[in-house]
Scaffold this motif. Structure first.
Motif, PDB file in Angstrom:
ATOM      1  N   GLN A 216      42.333   4.031  17.137  1.00 14.68           N
ATOM      2  CA  GLN A 216      42.200   4.448  18.532  1.00 14.68           C
ATOM      3  C   GLN A 216      43.034   3.613  19.500  1.00 14.68           C
ATOM      4  N   PHE A 217      43.424   2.405  19.098  1.00 12.79           N
ATOM      5  CA  PHE A 217      44.237   1.560  19.970  1.00 12.79           C
ATOM      6  C   PHE A 217      45.696   1.490  19.518  1.00 12.79           C
ATOM      7  N   ASP A 218      46.084   2.327  18.546  1.00 14.37           N
ATOM      8  CA  ASP A 218      47.437   2.304  18.009  1.00 14.37           C
ATOM      9  C   ASP A 218      48.368   3.218  18.812  1.00 14.37           C
ATOM     10  N   HIS A 219      49.485   2.670  19.239  1.00 15.05           N
ATOM     11  CA  HIS A 219      50.498   3.457  19.962  1.00 15.05           C
ATOM     12  C   HIS A 219      51.874   3.070  19.440  1.00 15.05           C
ATOM     13  N   PRO A 220      52.525   3.872  18.605  1.00 16.34           N
ATOM     14  CA  PRO A 220      52.014   5.106  18.008  1.00 16.34           C
ATOM     15  C   PRO A 220      51.176   4.804  16.776  1.00 16.34           C
ATOM     16  N   PHE A 221      50.317   5.747  16.391  1.00 18.60           N
ATOM     17  CA  PHE A 221      49.528   5.565  15.170  1.00 18.60           C
ATOM     18  C   PHE A 221      50.422   5.729  13.956  1.00 18.60           C
ATOM     19  N   GLN A 222      49.965   5.231  12.814  1.00 19.10           N
ATOM     20  CA  GLN A 222      50.774   5.225  11.594  1.00 19.10           C
ATOM     21  C   GLN A 222      50.233   6.180  10.531  1.00 19.10           C
ATOM     22  N   TRP A 223      49.500   7.202  10.958  1.00 20.87           N
ATOM     23  CA  TRP A 223      49.002   8.179  10.001  1.00 20.87           C
ATOM     24  C   TRP A 223      50.153   9.018   9.466  1.00 20.87           C
ATOM     25  N   GLY A 224      49.960   9.618   8.318  1.00 21.10           N
ATOM     26  CA  GLY A 224      50.977  10.470   7.731  1.00 21.10           C
ATOM     27  C   GLY A 224      50.690  10.706   6.264  1.00 21.10           C
ATOM     28  N   SER A 225      51.548  11.463   5.612  1.00 21.22           N
ATOM     29  CA  SER A 225      51.356  11.765   4.195  1.00 21.22           C
ATOM     30  C   SER A 225      52.559  11.370   3.354  1.00 21.22           C
ATOM     31  N   LYS A 226      53.599  10.809   3.990  1.00 23.79           N
ATOM     32  CA  LYS A 226      54.806  10.401   3.270  1.00 23.79           C
ATOM     33  C   LYS A 226      54.592   9.019   2.673  1.00 23.79           C
ATOM     34  N   ARG A 227      54.610   8.940   1.348  1.00 28.09           N
ATOM     35  CA  ARG A 227      54.417   7.662   0.675  1.00 28.09           C
ATOM     36  C   ARG A 227      55.468   7.465  -0.407  1.00 28.09           C
ATOM     37  N   THR A 228      56.385   6.566  -0.162  1.00 27.16           N
ATOM     38  CA  THR A 228      57.238   6.084  -1.233  1.00 27.16           C
ATOM     39  C   THR A 228      56.582   4.862  -1.853  1.00 27.16           C
ATOM     40  N   GLY A 229      55.907   4.091  -1.012  1.00 26.61           N
ATOM     41  CA  GLY A 229      55.101   2.965  -1.457  1.00 26.61           C
ATOM     42  C   GLY A 229      53.637   3.262  -1.210  1.00 26.61           C
ATOM     43  N   PRO A 230      52.738   2.361  -1.569  1.00 25.49           N
ATOM     44  CA  PRO A 230      51.295   2.612  -1.416  1.00 25.49           C
ATOM     45  C   PRO A 230      50.858   2.682   0.040  1.00 25.49           C
ATOM     46  N   ASP A 231      49.725   3.306   0.266  1.00 27.76           N
ATOM     47  CA  ASP A 231      49.141   3.347   1.601  1.00 27.76           C
ATOM     48  C   ASP A 231      48.701   1.941   1.990  1.00 27.76           C
ATOM     49  N   LEU A 232      48.885   1.580   3.261  1.00 30.48           N
ATOM     50  CA  LEU A 232      48.580   0.216   3.711  1.00 30.48           C
ATOM     51  C   LEU A 232      47.374   0.155   4.644  1.00 30.48           C
ATOM     52  N   ALA A 233      46.604   1.218   4.723  1.00 26.44           N
ATOM     53  CA  ALA A 233      45.491   1.246   5.668  1.00 26.44           C
ATOM     54  C   ALA A 233      44.478   0.136   5.426  1.00 26.44           C
ATOM     55  N   ARG A 234      44.333  -0.305   4.167  1.00 26.37           N
ATOM     56  CA  ARG A 234      43.349  -1.343   3.858  1.00 26.37           C
ATOM     57  C   ARG A 234      43.988  -2.494   3.073  1.00 26.37           C
ATOM     58  N   VAL A 235      45.222  -2.807   3.402  1.00 28.94           N
ATOM     59  CA  VAL A 235      45.914  -3.879   2.672  1.00 28.94           C
ATOM     60  C   VAL A 235      45.465  -5.264   3.132  1.00 28.94           C
ATOM     61  N   GLY A 236      44.825  -5.347   4.307  1.00 31.06           N
ATOM     62  CA  GLY A 236      44.409  -6.631   4.849  1.00 31.06           C
ATOM     63  C   GLY A 236      43.477  -7.388   3.903  1.00 31.06           C
TER      64      GLY A 236
END
Length: 244
Positions: free
Chosen positions: A92-112
């Motif tokens: 909600q505070f992301d400008h721009p947000f990083q959502w999408g479906s293009k993955r050459t590498g793994p999703d990073l939503a929970r890499v922290g």
């Protein structure tokens, strides 16, 4: 009515196409008037600290989004691999947000927190030294470039204009204390942005070199916070269904 009749009659085809689009649009739009919010009610989500925000700027600058999404879809295989599916509240505070479906590498939503700071630094410098099959290019200049942060207040002010609740006065600061807690409110104070950035970089020592604040410090700080704000153990499995 035969399909051939529709295809050979341009006027009829246009009318039927508009009808289908209208029905589809209503199905998408009407439910929005019967729900209180499209953002899930969760605790812990806050805007990025000044250092994390500069890291996010570098992430976007380097085009990381072209190969990595930050959107775990609600499918069993994705949740088994990456964790709980992504929430709108987390972006909600992301400008721009990083959502999408293009993955050459793994999703990073929970890499922290998944890897250490040292691993992240080495991976960014020379990806194949830690992941031999990686096709990701290296970014060695990140550890060589000093982080530019003299304009951090201006950057946060710009985000404030589009609704990110960084504080400029005592009233806004107190509102952030109530919403995010005292510690988070201090990080979100624009008046102390440079001080907070330096303090977090030195305390975190993300690049392993405490004598400098580099772009690597900022990017690793950003990566390490991704997906860590919401404690999903506090919520039942079916809690988020009401927001879908």
């Amino acid at each position: 009515m035969k399909h051939e009749t529709v295809e050979t009659n341009a006027g009829l085809l246009i009318i039927l196409t508009l009808a289908v689009i209208s029905v589809g649009g209503l199905v998408e739009i009407v439910p929005l008037f019967y729900i209180n919010d499209t953002i899930e009610d969760v605790e812990g989500v806050r805007p990025y600290t000044p250092l994390e925000q500069r890291g996010r700027d570098i992430y976007v600058r380097e085009g990381c989004y072209t190969c990595h999404s930050q959107m775990i879809r609600p499918f069993r295989d994705e949740m088994l691999r990456y964790g709980h599916y992504s929430l709108a509240a987390e972006s909600q505070f992301d400008h721009p947000f990083q959502w999408g479906s293009k993955r050459t590498g793994p999703d990073l939503a929970r890499v922290g927190g998944k890897y250490s700071n040292e691993w992240q630094v080495q991976h960014l410098i020379d990806p194949r030294s830690v992941v031999p099959e990686s096709i990701m290019p290296g970014y060695p200049w990140l550890i060589e470039n000093d982080l530019k942060y003299s304009d951090i207040q201006a950057r946060l002010r710009a985000l404030r204009r589009v609704g990110v609740p960084y504080s400029l006065n005592d009233e806004e600061y107190q509102a952030n204390v109530e919403r995010f807690g005292e510690e988070a409110a201090r990080w979100l104070d624009i008046n102390r942005a440079e001080e907070n950035l330096v303090a977090q970089a030195r305390a975190g020592n993300y690049d392993g070199n405490p004598s400098r604040i580099t772009e690597m410090d900022a990017l690793v700080a950003y990566l390490q916070v991704l997906g860590t704000m919401v404690d999903f153990t506090q919520y039942d499995d079916g809690y988020f269904v009401q927001f879908r």
